[in-house]
Design an enzyme around this catalytic site. Structure first.
Site, PDB file in Angstrom:
ATOM      1  N   ASP A   1      -5.056  -3.204   3.269  1.00  0.00           N
ATOM      2  CA  ASP A   1      -6.226  -2.881   2.457  1.00  0.00           C
ATOM      3  C   ASP A   1      -6.256  -1.391   2.108  1.00  0.00           C
ATOM      4  OD1 ASP A   1      -7.071  -5.495   2.677  1.00  0.00           O
ATOM      5  OD2 ASP A   1      -8.349  -5.084   4.420  1.00  0.00           O
TER       6      ASP A   1
HETATM    7  N1  URA Z   1      -6.212  -7.406   8.150  1.00  0.00           N
HETATM    8  C1  URA Z   1      -7.167  -6.862   7.388  1.00  0.00           C
HETATM    9  O1  URA Z   1      -8.313  -7.275   7.422  1.00  0.00           O
HETATM   10  N2  URA Z   1      -6.816  -5.847   6.573  1.00  0.00           N
HETATM   11  C2  URA Z   1      -5.579  -5.326   6.509  1.00  0.00           C
HETATM   12  O2  URA Z   1      -5.342  -4.390   5.757  1.00  0.00           O
HETATM   13  C3  URA Z   1      -4.589  -5.911   7.315  1.00  0.00           C
HETATM   14  C4  URA Z   1      -4.936  -6.947   8.131  1.00  0.00           C
END
Ligand code: URA
Length: 240
Positions: free
Chosen positions: A101
């Site tokens: 993310d």
């Molecule tokens: N899980 C999440 O919620 N976000 C990420 O970036 C990676 C794993």
């Protein structure tokens, strides 16, 4: 000689199925001729264009980036945000293996090897990903055991996660937790903790398979070592 759709997939542009669609749609050219039939055999000297762009027959490369927060892990962003490509100053056309993310940091693998990428993101191959998480509130044993058992997130049921090194911060408001999962569904870690009532404040991927960001400053990247590539291949194929 290799089938055209396979050659496109190997270049890391898209899946084989998507490559077949592109061929059917008349978007693929071989040596300046549009090819719409399936299964045409090509070789590495053939000039293949997808949507007008030349497919490069480059050497296969494998990188790990220590992704900082504040970057999207796609190659472009229609909201004009910074992307990981602003950090990856390499001559090859590389693609991220899965996503982190915008506000997640840590290990992100990139490659131009489509086979390698597909085998590592395929759900049937179980490669461990270790995350270091800061969450709101104090996590109790009963709550972490829900993650350890596997939980229903609505659209899918998670495999059992490993939870360890749970610590509380000084005013006892937040918890620090280490978690290992083998899947990589959209927002998976955030959704798992949200469901037990502890929203994620900070998320960092510490490890992907055998690869960590040890010795890498945020925003820096390095080539994977041959033993790391080999172990990732083995893990994706044989689960070890
Ligand atoms: N899980 C999440 O919620 N976000 C990420 O970036 C990676 C794993």
């Amino acid at each position: 000689m290799e089938r055209l759709q396979k050659m496109i997939q190997k270049a890391g542009i898209c899946s084989r199925r998507k490559a077949e669609e592109l061929i059917k749609e008349g978007k693929v050219m071989v040596n300046d001729k549009v090819v719409t039939e399936m299964g045409v055999q090509v070789e590495s000297q053939d000039e293949i264009r997808v949507d007008g762009k030349l497919l490069m027959n480059e050497e296969l490369v494998y990188y790990v980036l220590n992704k900082p927060t504040g970057y999207v892990s796609t190659t472009s962003d229609n909201l004009g945000r910074r992307t990981i490509m602003d950090l990856m100053h390499v001559k090859e056309r590389v693609f991220p293996i899965g996503r982190l993310d915008y506000d997640t940091s840590g290990v992100l693998l990139l490659t131009n090897d489509g086979d390698f990428m597909n085998s590592l993101i395929h759900p049937k191959f179980k490669v461990e990903k270790e995350y270091h998480v800061k969450v709101k509130g104090l996590i109790r044993k009963e709550e972490s055991s829900r993650l350890q058992k596997g939980m229903d997130l609505g659209d899918f049921k998670t495999a059992p996660a490993k939870i360890f090194d749970v610590e509380y911060d000084d005013p006892k408001e937040n918890s620090y937790v280490k978690v290992i999962i083998t899947e990589g569904k959209y927002h998976q870690v955030k959704r798992m903790f949200e469901q037990i009532g502890h929203p994620v404040i900070k998320l960092r991927r510490h490890r992907f398979g055998v690869v960590t960001t040890e010795g890498l400053a945020q925003g820096d990247f390095r080539l994977l070592k041959p033993h790391e590539i080999k172990q990732l291949w083995n893990m994706s194929r044989y689960g070890k």
